[in-house]
Design a protein around this motif. Structure first.
Motif, PDB file in Angstrom:
ATOM      1  N   ASP A  34      85.811  87.907  -6.742  1.00  0.00           N
ATOM      2  CA  ASP A  34      85.132  87.451  -5.467  1.00  0.00           C
ATOM      3  C   ASP A  34      83.724  87.197  -6.000  1.00  0.00           C
ATOM      4  N   THR A  35      83.466  85.618  -6.082  1.00  0.00           N
ATOM      5  CA  THR A  35      82.156  85.414  -6.683  1.00  0.00           C
ATOM      6  C   THR A  35      81.048  85.506  -5.618  1.00  0.00           C
ATOM      7  N   GLY A  36      81.127  85.712  -4.547  1.00  0.00           N
ATOM      8  CA  GLY A  36      80.255  85.937  -3.463  1.00  0.00           C
ATOM      9  C   GLY A  36      79.507  87.327  -3.701  1.00  0.00           C
ATOM     10  N   TYR A  39      76.767  86.923  -6.561  1.00  0.00           N
ATOM     11  CA  TYR A  39      75.527  86.559  -6.173  1.00  0.00           C
ATOM     12  C   TYR A  39      74.982  87.621  -5.419  1.00  0.00           C
ATOM     13  N   ARG A  40      75.773  88.339  -4.466  1.00  0.00           N
ATOM     14  CA  ARG A  40      75.170  89.705  -3.976  1.00  0.00           C
ATOM     15  C   ARG A  40      74.785  90.817  -4.798  1.00  0.00           C
ATOM     16  N   ALA A  41      75.410  90.848  -5.984  1.00  0.00           N
ATOM     17  CA  ALA A  41      74.832  91.717  -6.749  1.00  0.00           C
ATOM     18  C   ALA A  41      73.480  91.671  -7.518  1.00  0.00           C
ATOM     19  N   ILE A  90      75.835  96.029  -1.527  1.00  0.00           N
ATOM     20  CA  ILE A  90      75.786  94.380  -1.579  1.00  0.00           C
ATOM     21  C   ILE A  90      76.116  93.802  -0.435  1.00  0.00           C
ATOM     22  N   ARG A  91      76.745  94.601   0.542  1.00  0.00           N
ATOM     23  CA  ARG A  91      77.024  94.086   1.852  1.00  0.00           C
ATOM     24  C   ARG A  91      75.915  94.307   2.799  1.00  0.00           C
ATOM     25  N   SER A  92      74.914  94.883   2.708  1.00  0.00           N
ATOM     26  CA  SER A  92      73.701  95.294   3.488  1.00  0.00           C
ATOM     27  C   SER A  92      73.207  93.917   4.293  1.00  0.00           C
ATOM     28  N   VAL A  99      70.905  86.348   0.199  1.00  0.00           N
ATOM     29  CA  VAL A  99      71.732  85.946  -0.980  1.00  0.00           C
ATOM     30  C   VAL A  99      71.770  84.472  -0.976  1.00  0.00           C
ATOM     31  N   SER A 100      71.549  83.923   0.361  1.00  0.00           N
ATOM     32  CA  SER A 100      72.008  82.294   0.054  1.00  0.00           C
ATOM     33  C   SER A 100      70.459  81.603  -0.624  1.00  0.00           C
ATOM     34  N   LYS A 101      69.528  82.255  -0.645  1.00  0.00           N
ATOM     35  CA  LYS A 101      68.338  81.809  -1.409  1.00  0.00           C
ATOM     36  C   LYS A 101      68.514  81.984  -2.765  1.00  0.00           C
ATOM     37  N   GLY A 129      84.946  81.753  -3.143  1.00  0.00           N
ATOM     38  CA  GLY A 129      83.375  81.411  -2.992  1.00  0.00           C
ATOM     39  C   GLY A 129      83.096  80.136  -2.234  1.00  0.00           C
ATOM     40  N   ARG A 130      82.448  79.267  -2.826  1.00  0.00           N
ATOM     41  CA  ARG A 130      81.855  78.206  -2.142  1.00  0.00           C
ATOM     42  C   ARG A 130      81.935  76.766  -2.816  1.00  0.00           C
ATOM     43  N   ASP A 131      82.102  77.057  -4.417  1.00  0.00           N
ATOM     44  CA  ASP A 131      82.064  76.043  -5.244  1.00  0.00           C
ATOM     45  C   ASP A 131      82.892  76.139  -6.222  1.00  0.00           C
ATOM     46  N   ILE A 132      84.205  76.982  -5.945  1.00  0.00           N
ATOM     47  CA  ILE A 132      85.266  77.099  -6.875  1.00  0.00           C
ATOM     48  C   ILE A 132      85.997  75.867  -7.116  1.00  0.00           C
ATOM     49  N   GLY A 133      86.376  75.181  -6.140  1.00  0.00           N
ATOM     50  CA  GLY A 133      87.425  74.024  -6.303  1.00  0.00           C
ATOM     51  C   GLY A 133      86.518  72.804  -6.760  1.00  0.00           C
ATOM     52  N   LYS A 179      73.184  80.183   9.989  1.00  0.00           N
ATOM     53  CA  LYS A 179      71.936  80.091   9.337  1.00  0.00           C
ATOM     54  C   LYS A 179      72.422  79.936   7.837  1.00  0.00           C
ATOM     55  N   ARG A 180      73.203  80.776   7.392  1.00  0.00           N
ATOM     56  CA  ARG A 180      73.882  80.812   5.966  1.00  0.00           C
ATOM     57  C   ARG A 180      74.851  79.647   5.828  1.00  0.00           C
ATOM     58  N   ASP A 181      75.686  79.086   6.754  1.00  0.00           N
ATOM     59  CA  ASP A 181      76.404  77.919   6.558  1.00  0.00           C
ATOM     60  C   ASP A 181      75.491  76.865   6.233  1.00  0.00           C
ATOM     61  N   ALA A 183      72.427  76.848   5.047  1.00  0.00           N
ATOM     62  CA  ALA A 183      71.696  77.115   3.841  1.00  0.00           C
ATOM     63  C   ALA A 183      72.735  76.711   2.967  1.00  0.00           C
ATOM     64  N   ASP A 184      73.905  77.164   2.957  1.00  0.00           N
ATOM     65  CA  ASP A 184      74.857  77.007   1.721  1.00  0.00           C
ATOM     66  C   ASP A 184      75.215  75.577   1.603  1.00  0.00           C
ATOM     67  N   SER A 185      75.518  75.014   2.694  1.00  0.00           N
ATOM     68  CA  SER A 185      75.826  73.508   2.896  1.00  0.00           C
ATOM     69  C   SER A 185      74.780  72.557   2.689  1.00  0.00           C
ATOM     70  N   GLU A 186      73.648  73.004   2.828  1.00  0.00           N
ATOM     71  CA  GLU A 186      72.874  71.688   2.358  1.00  0.00           C
ATOM     72  C   GLU A 186      71.819  71.960   1.177  1.00  0.00           C
ATOM     73  N   ARG A 187      72.124  73.169   0.193  1.00  0.00           N
ATOM     74  CA  ARG A 187      71.556  73.223  -0.868  1.00  0.00           C
ATOM     75  C   ARG A 187      71.506  72.010  -1.812  1.00  0.00           C
ATOM     76  N   GLU A 188      70.761  71.829  -2.841  1.00  0.00           N
ATOM     77  CA  GLU A 188      70.891  70.718  -3.631  1.00  0.00           C
ATOM     78  C   GLU A 188      72.134  70.799  -4.678  1.00  0.00           C
TER      79      GLU A 188
END
Ligand code: DC
Length: 225
Positions: A34-36, A39-41, A90-92, A99-101, A129-133, A179-181, A183-188
């Protein structure tokens, strides 16, 4: 004996990736990553240590000095940070909001991707995750891009929270997910996007078992190739 393959599952927040990935790993007796959670840790540790979450350098430094272990546990995965089980922490709400930041920084991502590739090396693996593939395992044998409508994702997160005794507002959850979608989709660096060769699975009107069966079927086809 069928060969162990690599399965990459990406998609937006609360699309059910980890629930499905966990079950698939269990059925195939593969390693689940679980790669998320990684990042949460790091985000959790940054909050605890008062580290500036706008600083890639400070976070990268912190990551070098942090031990993050994903430990198989009851068909799931416990997350230990510096030897302490922080699976719940880490789920708080606080970690989720930040975490997106943390995950948007390039050095942090580079270091995480290195760790993730090492964890996946030489074994049958299901990684979500978000970038695995697109980035971590671009040669994965099977790539799934899992989505569901925002309403459905908020409703699922709401029910999940209720089960854990956490009362939340459905509207607020929906806002947070959107909001998280964004941030995660628009980051560089490595934004969330479907790999060209990923199979799109919209789980909006599917049960967990239906999704698991569908992915297992696809995995079995790949194992035979
Ligand atoms: O899957 P999750 O909600 O636990 O992920 C938490 C955050 O970590 C998510 O908002 C984006 C980030 N993340 C990422 O950027 N890349 C990954 N491979 C996994 C997660």
């Amino acid at each position: 004996m069928l060969k162990g393959i690599t399965i990459a599952i990406d998609g937006p927040a609360a699309a059910g990736k980890s629930t499905i990935a966990k079950k698939i790993a269990q059925k195939l007796q593969y390693t689940y990553i679980d790669t998320g959670a990684m990042y949460r840790a790091l985000t959790y540790k940054a909050i605890q240590s008062g580290i500036d979450m706008d600083s890639d350098e400070a976070l990268a430094d912190l990551l070098v000095n942090t031990e993050i272990l994903l430990i198989p546990d009851n068909g799931g995965q416990a997350v230990h940070v510096d030897g302490v089980d922080c699976s719940n922490e880490i789920r708080s709400q606080e970690v989720t909001a930040a975490v997106s930041k943390v995950a948007a920084h390039s050095t942090v991502r580079k270091m995480m991707v290195d760790k993730q590739r090492k964890l996946a090396y030489g074994t049958g693996v299901v990684m979500d995750g978000r970038d695995i593939g697109t980035e971590v395992l671009p040669d994965a044998d099977l790539k799934i891009f899992m989505t569901a409508s925002v309403d459905e994702r908020a409703e699922r997160r709401f029910q999940e929270n209720e089960k854990r005794g956490i009362h939340s507002s459905l509207d607020r959850l929906k806002e947070e997910i959107e909001k998280r979608d964004r941030a995660d989709s628009e980051r560089e660096v490595s934004p969330l996007k479907k790999a060209e060769d990923a199979i799109l699975v919209d789980t909006t009107s599917m049960s967990i078992d239906e999704v698991v069966d569908k992915v297992i079927k696809l995995a079995e086809e790949r194992m035979e190739q």
